[in-house]
Design an enzyme around this catalytic site. Sequence first.
Site, PDB file in Angstrom:
ATOM      1  N   HIS A 152      50.252 -28.583 -26.336  1.00 44.72           N
ATOM      2  CA  HIS A 152      50.375 -27.681 -27.492  1.00 44.72           C
ATOM      3  C   HIS A 152      49.286 -26.611 -27.412  1.00 44.72           C
ATOM      4  O   HIS A 152      48.153 -26.897 -27.010  1.00 44.72           O
ATOM      5  CB  HIS A 152      50.263 -28.486 -28.793  1.00 44.72           C
ATOM      6  CG  HIS A 152      50.689 -27.704 -29.988  1.00 44.72           C
ATOM      7  ND1 HIS A 152      49.914 -26.695 -30.522  1.00 44.72           N
ATOM      8  CD2 HIS A 152      51.826 -27.744 -30.730  1.00 44.72           C
ATOM      9  CE1 HIS A 152      50.560 -26.167 -31.549  1.00 44.72           C
ATOM     10  NE2 HIS A 152      51.720 -26.779 -31.693  1.00 44.72           N
ATOM     11  N   GLU A 189      56.687 -21.906 -27.614  1.00 42.99           N
ATOM     12  CA  GLU A 189      55.976 -21.718 -28.873  1.00 42.99           C
ATOM     13  C   GLU A 189      55.072 -20.489 -28.785  1.00 42.99           C
ATOM     14  O   GLU A 189      53.905 -20.594 -28.384  1.00 42.99           O
ATOM     15  CB  GLU A 189      55.128 -22.953 -29.169  1.00 42.99           C
ATOM     16  CG  GLU A 189      55.943 -24.216 -29.368  1.00 42.99           C
ATOM     17  CD  GLU A 189      55.319 -25.108 -30.426  1.00 42.99           C
ATOM     18  OE1 GLU A 189      56.031 -25.476 -31.357  1.00 42.99           O
ATOM     19  OE2 GLU A 189      54.123 -25.392 -30.333  1.00 42.99           O
ATOM     20  N   SER A 220      57.034 -21.484 -36.812  1.00 42.59           N
ATOM     21  CA  SER A 220      57.553 -21.175 -38.148  1.00 42.59           C
ATOM     22  C   SER A 220      59.067 -21.384 -38.254  1.00 42.59           C
ATOM     23  O   SER A 220      59.754 -20.646 -38.965  1.00 42.59           O
ATOM     24  CB  SER A 220      57.166 -19.751 -38.565  1.00 42.59           C
ATOM     25  OG  SER A 220      55.752 -19.613 -38.580  1.00 42.59           O
TER      26      SER A 220
HETATM   27  P1  PGA Z   1      54.766 -24.232 -37.302  1.00 43.96           P
HETATM   28  O1  PGA Z   1      54.154 -25.116 -36.117  1.00 43.96           O
HETATM   29  O2  PGA Z   1      56.155 -24.716 -37.527  1.00 43.96           O
HETATM   30  O3  PGA Z   1      53.856 -24.515 -38.482  1.00 43.96           O
HETATM   31  O4  PGA Z   1      54.711 -22.836 -36.873  1.00 43.96           O
HETATM   32  C1  PGA Z   1      54.920 -25.368 -34.978  1.00 43.96           C
HETATM   33  C2  PGA Z   1      54.062 -26.027 -33.928  1.00 43.96           C
HETATM   34  O5  PGA Z   1      52.906 -25.631 -33.774  1.00 43.96           O
HETATM   35  O6  PGA Z   1      54.520 -26.954 -33.240  1.00 43.96           O
END
Ligand code: PGA
Length: 224
Positions: free
Chosen positions: A102, A151, A187
Amino acid sequence: MNYFIANWKANKNVNQSVEWAQKFAELLPSHTYLIEKMKQNQTKIIICPPMPFLFYVKQILKDYPEISFGAQDISVFDEGKHTGEVAASMLKGSIDYSIIGHSERRGQLHEDETAISQKMNQLQKNDIHQILCVRNENDVIYESATFVAYEPIGAIGTGKNMDAADVLAMKQKLSLKPDQVFIYGGSANAGDALEYLQTKEVSGFLVGTASLDPLEFISLCSVA
Ligand code: PGA
């Protein structure tokens, strides 16, 4: 199959985790279509709570064997003298998935490709599917990764998800293997999810913020 992966990150204490799971278990029976989809292997929910609460959450949701569980990270080490670490072998048989790489770990904890490849190795050795997060085409896409979660940093936790067209453009650049599952994170929310799924190129979401509230998360999972 569409995947909805809840990543709670470092949120919730034990009571809040238990409350979440109880509420989710309470909401599920009224979502008959979602349950049907799960039974037919068309929708998969994977919950990744903070490690200390994983087994409480799992226990509370035990009547739903279709729901899977995952870790948010795993140690580079085998089990042994590694204070504070959780080795993949310790979780073998208890979870089926783990998030790896991540961007918060890459950034805040300076996790590099060496560590990530060691973690991928640990998961593979212990039969745990890898949910590999990448920020862009410059991150290594490991062949063994079951899932590749794109991401984009600017979309994480900002409330501004990336346009589906831009997500698809990045997917092209990532050159995934045909059996790798491409998911999007940043998000992701119930309002916009369908737009991605309708492209048939995005097979689900890694969900942070919208997974913290059980009602919001179940609404997102129900979109498919
Ligand atoms: P978020 O996080 O949905 O709050 O943007 C997603 C993630 O970091 O896996």
